[in-house]
Scaffold this motif. Structure first.
Motif, PDB file in Angstrom:
ATOM      1  N   SER A 178       3.151  -8.604  -0.976  1.00 30.19           N
ATOM      2  CA  SER A 178       1.703  -8.818  -1.032  1.00 30.19           C
ATOM      3  C   SER A 178       1.043  -7.853  -2.007  1.00 30.19           C
ATOM      4  CB  SER A 178       1.084  -8.565   0.346  1.00 30.19           C
ATOM      5  OG  SER A 178       1.512  -9.526   1.270  1.00 30.19           O
ATOM      6  N   ARG A 212      -5.249  -1.228  -0.772  1.00 30.45           N
ATOM      7  CA  ARG A 212      -5.008  -0.004  -0.001  1.00 30.45           C
ATOM      8  C   ARG A 212      -4.137   0.950  -0.819  1.00 30.45           C
ATOM      9  NH1 ARG A 212      -0.751   1.622   2.567  1.00 30.45           N
ATOM     10  NH2 ARG A 212       0.307  -0.164   3.504  1.00 30.45           N
ATOM     11  N   ARG A 252       0.955   4.621   1.199  1.00 30.20           N
ATOM     12  CA  ARG A 252       1.235   5.718   2.136  1.00 30.20           C
ATOM     13  C   ARG A 252       2.468   6.454   1.633  1.00 30.20           C
ATOM     14  NH1 ARG A 252       1.236   1.580   6.538  1.00 30.20           N
ATOM     15  NH2 ARG A 252      -0.924   1.311   7.176  1.00 30.20           N
ATOM     16  N   TYR A 306       4.320  -3.101  -1.508  1.00 27.29           N
ATOM     17  CA  TYR A 306       3.160  -3.896  -1.942  1.00 27.29           C
ATOM     18  C   TYR A 306       3.039  -3.796  -3.454  1.00 27.29           C
ATOM     19  CZ  TYR A 306       1.007  -4.107   2.778  1.00 27.29           C
ATOM     20  OH  TYR A 306       0.736  -4.359   4.100  1.00 27.29           O
ATOM     21  N   GLU A 344      -3.641 -16.994  -0.549  1.00 25.53           N
ATOM     22  CA  GLU A 344      -4.542 -16.568   0.527  1.00 25.53           C
ATOM     23  C   GLU A 344      -4.833 -15.104   0.289  1.00 25.53           C
ATOM     24  OE1 GLU A 344      -4.015 -14.252   3.181  1.00 25.53           O
ATOM     25  OE2 GLU A 344      -2.081 -13.724   2.350  1.00 25.53           O
ATOM     26  N   CYS A 350      -7.556 -11.812   2.074  1.00 22.81           N
ATOM     27  CA  CYS A 350      -8.702 -11.466   2.912  1.00 22.81           C
ATOM     28  C   CYS A 350      -8.806  -9.956   3.060  1.00 22.81           C
ATOM     29  CB  CYS A 350      -8.610 -12.141   4.274  1.00 22.81           C
ATOM     30  SG  CYS A 350      -7.140 -11.734   5.191  1.00 22.81           S
ATOM     31  N   TYR A 366      -8.844  -5.196   8.547  1.00 26.14           N
ATOM     32  CA  TYR A 366      -9.349  -3.944   9.134  1.00 26.14           C
ATOM     33  C   TYR A 366     -10.804  -3.690   8.831  1.00 26.14           C
ATOM     34  CZ  TYR A 366      -4.448  -3.155   9.530  1.00 26.14           C
ATOM     35  OH  TYR A 366      -3.136  -3.300   9.783  1.00 26.14           O
ATOM     36  N   TYR A 373      -6.069  -7.631   1.072  1.00 23.22           N
ATOM     37  CA  TYR A 373      -4.645  -7.942   1.079  1.00 23.22           C
ATOM     38  C   TYR A 373      -4.515  -9.404   0.667  1.00 23.22           C
ATOM     39  CZ  TYR A 373      -3.892  -3.830   4.104  1.00 23.22           C
ATOM     40  OH  TYR A 373      -3.845  -2.566   4.629  1.00 23.22           O
ATOM     41  N   GLY A 374      -3.475  -9.750  -0.091  1.00 23.16           N
ATOM     42  CA  GLY A 374      -3.323 -11.152  -0.454  1.00 23.16           C
ATOM     43  C   GLY A 374      -1.923 -11.511  -0.900  1.00 23.16           C
ATOM     44  N   THR A 375      -1.618 -12.797  -0.748  1.00 25.36           N
ATOM     45  CA  THR A 375      -0.322 -13.336  -1.166  1.00 25.36           C
ATOM     46  C   THR A 375      -0.475 -13.986  -2.535  1.00 25.36           C
ATOM     47  OG1 THR A 375       0.181 -13.830   1.144  1.00 25.36           O
ATOM     48  CG2 THR A 375       1.550 -14.914  -0.529  1.00 25.36           C
ATOM     49  N   GLU A 383       4.612 -11.428   5.520  1.00 23.62           N
ATOM     50  CA  GLU A 383       4.142 -10.650   6.668  1.00 23.62           C
ATOM     51  C   GLU A 383       2.645 -10.468   6.465  1.00 23.62           C
ATOM     52  OE1 GLU A 383       5.376  -6.476   7.214  1.00 23.62           O
ATOM     53  OE2 GLU A 383       3.600  -6.496   8.487  1.00 23.62           O
ATOM     54  N   ILE A 384       1.872 -11.312   7.123  1.00 20.43           N
ATOM     55  CA  ILE A 384       0.419 -11.328   6.873  1.00 20.43           C
ATOM     56  C   ILE A 384      -0.336 -11.403   8.197  1.00 20.43           C
ATOM     57  CG2 ILE A 384       0.685 -12.389   4.594  1.00 20.43           C
ATOM     58  CD1 ILE A 384      -0.117 -15.054   5.807  1.00 20.43           C
ATOM     59  N   ASP A 385      -1.659 -11.269   8.118  1.00 25.68           N
ATOM     60  CA  ASP A 385      -2.442 -11.264   9.359  1.00 25.68           C
ATOM     61  C   ASP A 385      -2.813 -12.692   9.792  1.00 25.68           C
ATOM     62  OD1 ASP A 385      -4.459 -11.988   7.628  1.00 25.68           O
ATOM     63  OD2 ASP A 385      -5.908 -10.562   8.436  1.00 25.68           O
ATOM     64  N   ARG A 392      -7.946  -0.466  13.841  1.00 28.75           N
ATOM     65  CA  ARG A 392      -6.711  -1.247  13.930  1.00 28.75           C
ATOM     66  C   ARG A 392      -6.508  -1.788  15.339  1.00 28.75           C
ATOM     67  NH1 ARG A 392      -2.354  -0.583   9.849  1.00 28.75           N
ATOM     68  NH2 ARG A 392      -3.391   0.372   8.109  1.00 28.75           N
TER      69      ARG A 392
HETATM   70  P1  5GP Z   1      -0.754  -2.088   6.411  1.00 26.96           P
HETATM   71  O1  5GP Z   1      -0.350  -1.448   7.705  1.00 26.96           O
HETATM   72  O2  5GP Z   1       0.410  -2.323   5.494  1.00 26.96           O
HETATM   73  O3  5GP Z   1      -1.926  -1.417   5.758  1.00 26.96           O
HETATM   74  O4  5GP Z   1      -1.405  -3.457   6.781  1.00 26.96           O
HETATM   75  C1  5GP Z   1      -0.714  -4.463   7.118  1.00 26.96           C
HETATM   76  C2  5GP Z   1      -1.643  -5.494   7.674  1.00 26.96           C
HETATM   77  O5  5GP Z   1      -2.150  -6.315   6.661  1.00 26.96           O
HETATM   78  C3  5GP Z   1      -0.828  -6.305   8.602  1.00 26.96           C
HETATM   79  O6  5GP Z   1      -1.592  -6.848   9.648  1.00 26.96           O
HETATM   80  C4  5GP Z   1      -0.347  -7.377   7.677  1.00 26.96           C
HETATM   81  O7  5GP Z   1       0.061  -8.474   8.405  1.00 26.96           O
HETATM   82  C5  5GP Z   1      -1.566  -7.593   6.804  1.00 26.96           C
HETATM   83  N1  5GP Z   1      -1.189  -8.070   5.461  1.00 26.96           N
HETATM   84  C6  5GP Z   1      -0.274  -7.540   4.624  1.00 26.96           C
HETATM   85  N2  5GP Z   1      -0.178  -8.265   3.520  1.00 26.96           N
HETATM   86  C7  5GP Z   1      -1.036  -9.295   3.659  1.00 26.96           C
HETATM   87  C8  5GP Z   1      -1.377 -10.411   2.837  1.00 26.96           C
HETATM   88  O8  5GP Z   1      -0.857 -10.626   1.750  1.00 26.96           O
HETATM   89  N3  5GP Z   1      -2.307 -11.257   3.338  1.00 26.96           N
HETATM   90  C9  5GP Z   1      -2.901 -11.061   4.547  1.00 26.96           C
HETATM   91  N4  5GP Z   1      -3.787 -11.972   4.934  1.00 26.96           N
HETATM   92  N5  5GP Z   1      -2.608 -10.040   5.342  1.00 26.96           N
HETATM   93  C10 5GP Z   1      -1.683  -9.160   4.905  1.00 26.96           C
END
Ligand code: 5GP
Length: 199
Positions: A38, A42, A45, A54, A73, A75, A78, A84-86, A104-106, A151
């Motif tokens: 994705s 952010r 870390r 990422y 997609e 959005c 948090y 975050y996007g695909t 792995e997305i929300d 979160r």
């Molecule tokens: P992180 O802990 O890495 O900051 O956040 C991860 C969160 O963002 C998780 O809930 C994950 O599922 C979501 N996330 C990560 N990549 C994407 C994405 O490409 N699209 C969306 N919609 N959510 C994402």
């Protein structure tokens, strides 16, 4: 031989549920499964690498890609903090070549994916006890108290939306949860054998 189309797999679950560990082990065991990396605004870390965990993008670059329609997609996750996007480029070429791609997305992102790919195999990872989420998030020690609270709020909202997913897996033991996810994929037609069409 006619090459079959690839398949999208979506893995979601509240922050702190242990998705990353499950995904890492799944990718290790099912090497034919390809992770979509994705993009996010952010900052990385400690220990995260660009292009591996990422594609870390400055907000302006993310917006340019969004305006250019490069995301299938995206959005703000948090409480509207980071995007975050695909990226389409992570998914479409692989599907065309018959590969299985895992995102792995929300939950919000999953709903957009389902609108476009209704056949996607959607899996929601749940904690056996929601109180464990809080322990894990606080124990991780990587975020401010405010970020953790946000979160948790999102996590509880996501738990209430798990009904959008075709499959739900409880992560009380990583081994059992992993085995359940593998069974779901195999029953959906995934083959880890590189000589067959899904690889
Ligand atoms: P992180 O802990 O890495 O900051 O956040 C991860 C969160 O963002 C998780 O809930 C994950 O599922 C979501 N996330 C990560 N990549 C994407 C994405 O490409 N699209 C969306 N919609 N959510 C994402």
């Amino acid at each position: 031989m006619v090459q079959s189309e690839g398949q999208l797999v979506v893995l979601s679950g509240p922050s702190g549920v242990g998705k990353s560990t499950l995904l890492r082990r799944l990718l290790n065991d099912f090497s034919a499964l390809i992770p979509s990396i994705s993009a996010t605004t952010r900052p990385p870390r400690d220990g995260e690498a660009p292009g591996v965990d990422y594609h870390f993008l400055p907000p302006q670059e993310f917006e340019n890609k969004r305006n250019a329609g490069e995301f299938i997609e995206c959005c703000q996750v948090y409480g509207r903090e980071y995007w975050y996007g695909t990226l389409e480029g992570e998914v479409t070429p692989r599907l065309t070549h018959g590969k299985w791609v895992i995102l792995e997305i929300d939950v919000e992102g999953t709903l957009s994916i389902l609108a476009r790919y209704p056949q996607a195999v959607t899996i929601f990872v749940e904690p056996s006890d929601p109180a464990h989420l809080e322990e894990r998030l606080r124990g991780r020690g990587t975020e401010t108290l405010e970020a953790i609270e946000r979160r948790l709020e999102v996590a509880h909202r996501e738990l209430r939306q798990s009904g959008h997913y075709r499959h739900r897996v409880v992560n009380d033991s990583v081994d059992t949860a992993l085995a359940n996810i593998k069974t779901i994929l195999l029953e959906a037609g995934f083959s880890n054998d590189p000589t067959t069409a899904s690889a």
